[in-house]
Design an enzyme around this catalytic site. Structure first.
Site, PDB file in Angstrom:
ATOM      1  N   CYS A  18       2.548   8.663  -5.310  1.00 38.15           N
ATOM      2  CA  CYS A  18       3.163   9.924  -4.927  1.00 38.15           C
ATOM      3  C   CYS A  18       2.061  10.975  -4.858  1.00 38.15           C
ATOM      4  CB  CYS A  18       4.215  10.329  -5.948  1.00 38.15           C
ATOM      5  SG  CYS A  18       4.745  12.022  -5.644  1.00 38.15           S
ATOM      6  N   TRP A  21       2.179  -8.996  11.361  1.00 34.21           N
ATOM      7  CA  TRP A  21       2.023  -9.245   9.925  1.00 34.21           C
ATOM      8  C   TRP A  21       2.508 -10.677   9.680  1.00 34.21           C
ATOM      9  CZ3 TRP A  21       3.481  -4.442   6.406  1.00 34.21           C
ATOM     10  CH2 TRP A  21       2.564  -3.408   6.665  1.00 34.21           C
ATOM     11  N   GLU A  46      -3.430   7.219   7.485  1.00 37.12           N
ATOM     12  CA  GLU A  46      -2.092   7.401   8.061  1.00 37.12           C
ATOM     13  C   GLU A  46      -1.093   8.014   7.072  1.00 37.12           C
ATOM     14  OE1 GLU A  46      -0.788   3.681   9.761  1.00 37.12           O
ATOM     15  OE2 GLU A  46      -1.889   4.068  11.603  1.00 37.12           O
ATOM     16  N   ARG A  82       0.866  -1.185   0.000  1.00 39.56           N
ATOM     17  CA  ARG A  82       0.000   0.000   0.000  1.00 39.56           C
ATOM     18  C   ARG A  82       0.900   1.232   0.000  1.00 39.56           C
ATOM     19  NH1 ARG A  82      -2.547  -0.243   6.179  1.00 39.56           N
ATOM     20  NH2 ARG A  82      -0.565  -0.506   7.215  1.00 39.56           N
ATOM     21  N   CYS A 142       7.779  15.463  -8.041  1.00 43.06           N
ATOM     22  CA  CYS A 142       8.173  16.101  -6.785  1.00 43.06           C
ATOM     23  C   CYS A 142       9.241  17.162  -7.046  1.00 43.06           C
ATOM     24  CB  CYS A 142       8.702  15.064  -5.792  1.00 43.06           C
ATOM     25  SG  CYS A 142       7.379  14.144  -4.984  1.00 43.06           S
ATOM     26  N   GLU A 183      -7.957   3.957  15.636  1.00 40.54           N
ATOM     27  CA  GLU A 183      -7.536   2.548  15.687  1.00 40.54           C
ATOM     28  C   GLU A 183      -6.920   2.332  17.066  1.00 40.54           C
ATOM     29  OE1 GLU A 183      -4.946   1.416  12.459  1.00 40.54           O
ATOM     30  OE2 GLU A 183      -6.183   2.434  10.963  1.00 40.54           O
TER      31      GLU A 183
HETATM   32  C1  GLA Z   1      -2.123   0.887  10.836  1.00 42.34           C
HETATM   33  C2  GLA Z   1      -3.091   1.021   9.712  1.00 42.34           C
HETATM   34  C3  GLA Z   1      -4.063  -0.107   9.621  1.00 42.34           C
HETATM   35  C4  GLA Z   1      -3.399  -1.415   9.898  1.00 42.34           C
HETATM   36  C5  GLA Z   1      -2.725  -1.369  11.247  1.00 42.34           C
HETATM   37  C6  GLA Z   1      -2.079  -2.684  11.626  1.00 42.34           C
HETATM   38  O1  GLA Z   1      -2.380   1.581  11.949  1.00 42.34           O
HETATM   39  O2  GLA Z   1      -3.794   2.231   9.682  1.00 42.34           O
HETATM   40  O3  GLA Z   1      -4.598  -0.115   8.327  1.00 42.34           O
HETATM   41  O4  GLA Z   1      -2.476  -1.651   8.903  1.00 42.34           O
HETATM   42  O5  GLA Z   1      -1.741  -0.391  11.208  1.00 42.34           O
HETATM   43  O6  GLA Z   1      -0.985  -3.014  10.815  1.00 42.34           O
END
Ligand code: GLA
Length: 651
Positions: free
Chosen positions: A107, A299, A142, A103, A153, A291
């Site tokens: 850019c 993982w 994030e 993921r 860039c 979260e």
């Molecule tokens: C991050 C991401 C989530 C997931 C968690 C756990 O905080 O935002 O999508 O990937 O980590 O890996």
């Protein structure tokens, strides 16, 4: 108080959705965050938007009283988009393109990617604008800084510099490009910090700092495009983003300006008190945890499972520091994909177990005491200053290995925390007027305006703590010309004549009360120009000379900590100041027990959390009402392992 969960209906058969929704409802979950990685399902082919499946999922959730926060899915561009426009993929500092398969493979400066981001955001915003189940949006996922080295860039960096400096002469002058023959005669010559014969970090420090600022700006500008679309179509919905606590590649103060509130992703290993305070300070408001860790992390390998009660303790700790919503990551461990072993509330087998019961307990507690917490927010007498510019400048030139902004921040914060004194962590622009004590980790880049504000703060009666390596450079990362600590020399009543980058080679200091502490990394050698010595060095050619100083200035007092003492020092040193100032302390706390407090019209609510696996004694300074038990508590009691108490005090 809101209890929520991150849910991925696209990972499961539709027949399962009603079972999940019912279990959520029974646990007290009233909000889900969905769709932030679902681009390939929402737009399986270019322009072919498929919202019916998500509509059905939201419908099922709504039947169980659950509302939704939708994520714009731009952190995971689909394969068809990358196949069609591989130039969207970011580049590393050797100009290698990174590949598809995980993921964040985009850019944010790419005009092509921006176009697709606007298109999917517009389509989703249009479709969900008046959907009764949707309450708000999370932009992307994030944001992590976009330190990309692609041509888009490079082009955007030059335009950004042009806007900032106007002409090349000004840029050459400001960056001091006469060094190593780097004077630019055309904008196209200005590089990104690509890997050079001497490495990437050998670039001009002024260029590097501007590049970090530019990369952050790119992220902010990317998000702004999405926010504008969401605001236009969905004026009733809130817009937030899931920040990452102490992650420091994006200037969160800038990013948050376009948002209704901050939310963040909390995966604590020890205490999360500091990142919670940083997150609250970004807007100076309560926040969401979007979260929250509810199982083991993993993982390809796995971490330890949270102990019984630990998830609940983390959640209440967050609430104490200002969280108004706890959204757990994730509902159920996924059967496929990279994060198969990242544990949800439910395991792969979906049988509700210990963690589900703990979340459900939290749901009951939120219902019980939520109304008491309504409208309350933490408020503290102490502020610690936080600054991305300082962090970046010290990452570019750490002075000595290990000398980081974070180290100082953690030691000051932890010292206060051990004393049971809360702190607000604030940007350098914040209004400091209401604070009795302001603590500054190194203000390595110090501009005259900030120095003047701090000077006035002390002159007007404030107490200020300033750290080593303050006043070294100006805001362009150019060394200042006057003696250290630059424009704060008068306020602090010292001149730092010399300094010694001792690294791990430790010295020691002694305070007036005879307490001794090891110091390492850095030793400033200040000369007193009105200040008093508060601690002296014990070794080397500067044994006996001042290491910590204090200056009565105007109606206030300014301290200078010219070396990096061991952790114990901070509790001791700050304890003296806290006592002098008679700052509010609620309890004597053993290590691992924390208190946070929220202030409201009906007094203060203390949230005590025991973050250790042992029972712990607590001695309060006032009688309090226990909000779970609805009874007045004795001032001395024991907190069980990972125990939590919510207490109302009138002080
Ligand atoms: C991050 C991401 C989530 C997931 C968690 C756990 O905080 O935002 O999508 O990937 O980590 O890996």
């Amino acid at each position: 108080m809101i209890l929520g969960v991150d849910y991925y209906p696209e990972h499961w058969e539709e027949a399962r959705w009603p079972v999940d929704a019912k279990l959520m409802q029974e646990a007290g979950i009233s909000v889900v965050r969905v769709a932030e990685f679902a681009w390939s399902r929402l737009e399986p082919r270019e322009g072919d938007y498929q919202f019916a499946w998500l509509d059905r999922a939201l419908g099922v959730l709504a039947e169980h009283g659950i509302r939704a926060v939708l994520g714009t899915p731009t952190a995971a561009p689909p394969a068809w988009l990358i196949e069609k426009h591989p130039d969207i993929l970011p580049m590393d500092d050797l100009r290698n393109r990174l590949g598809f398969g995980a993921r964040l493979h985009r850019c944010l400066a790419s005009p092509t990617f921006r176009r697709y981001s606007r298109a999917i955001t517009t389509a989703m915003a249009g479709h969900y604008a008046s959907h009764p189940t949707v309450i708000g949006w999370q932009t992307d996922n994030e944001f992590s800084g976009n330190r990309c080295y692609c041509e888009a860039c490079a082009q955007a960096f030059r335009e950004w510099l042009q806007r900032k400096y106007g002409d090349l002469d000004a840029l050459n002058r400001t960056w001091g490009t006469a060094f190593w023959s780097q004077e630019y005669s055309a904008w196209a010559q200005v590089p990104l910090p690509w890997r050079t014969t001497c490495g990437s970090m050998a670039h001009n420090p002024s260029l590097l700092l501007d590049y970090y600022r530019f990369a952050s700006h790119t992220t902010v500008a990317f998000q702004r495009e999405q926010v504008e679309i969401l605001r236009k179509h969905c004026p009733e919905h809130f817009v937030t983003h899931n920040f990452m606590g102490l992650h420091d590649a994006v200037n969160y103060y800038d990013l948050a300006k376009d948002l209704d509130f901050v939310s963040w992703d909390n995966y604590p290993s020890g205490s999360a008190a500091l990142p919670h305070d940083v997150m609250r300070g970004i807007q100076g408001e309560n926040f969401w945890v979007m979260e929250e860790k509810c199982g083991h992390a993993g993982w390809n390998t796995m971490g330890p499972i949270p102990r019984p009660g630990q998830v609940r303790a983390w959640a209440w700790q967050a609430v104490g520091h200002g969280a108004d919503a706890i959204v757990f990551f994730r509902w159920r461990s996924c059967r496929s994909g990279t994060e198969q072993f990242w544990q949800g509330i439910l395991n792969h087998d979906a049988v509700p177990g210990r963690r589900y019961r703990e979340v459900a307990q939290l749901g009951r507690e939120f219902r019980q005491v939520g109304p008491e917490l309504e409208g309350t927010t933490p408020g503290n007498d102490v502020a610690i200053l936080y600054s991305y510019d300082q962090i970046w400048a010290l990452q570019i030139q750490p002075q000595v290995a290990g000398f980081t902004y974070r180290l100082w921040l953690e030691r000051y914060h932890q010292g206060l925390h051990r004393l049971g004194v809360g702190a607000d962590v604030l940007g350098t622009d914040a209004d400091l007027g209401g604070y009795k004590l302001v603590i500054c980790p190194p203000l390595y880049l110090l501009d005259d305006a900030l120095a003047a504000r701090l000077d006035r703060y002390v002159a007007d009666g404030g107490h200020l703590v300033v750290s080593a390596r303050t006043g070294v450079k100006n805001e362009h990362n150019i060394a200042r010309e006057e003696p250290l600590p630059g424009p704060l020399a008068r306020t602090l009543g010292i001149v730092v004549e010399d300094y010694d980058a001792v690294g791990q080679d430790t010295n020691a200091i002694e305070l007036h009360d005879g307490a001794r502490f090891k110091v390492s990394l850095w030793c400033d050698l200040p000369r007193l120009e009105g200040a008093q010595q508060a601690a002296r060095y014990l070794r080397d050619f500067y044994a006996g000379s001042p290491a910590v100083t204090v200056h009565d200035y105007g109606k206030g007092r300014a301290w200078y900590v010219g070396t990096v003492p061991e952790e114990r020092f901070f509790r001791h040193f700050l304890g003296g100041i806290v006592e002098d100032l008679r700052l509010r302390r609620v309890a004597d706390l053993p290590k691992g027990v924390e208190v946070a407090s929220r202030q409201g019209d009906r007094g203060r609510i203390l949230v005590l959390t025991n973050l250790t696996p042992q029972k712990q004694p607590v001695r309060l300074q006032d009688a309090c009402e226990d909000l779970f038990a609805r009874a007045i508590v004795a001032d001395t009691f024991e907190l069980p392992p990972y125990g939590v108490r919510l207490l109302r005090t009138t002080s």
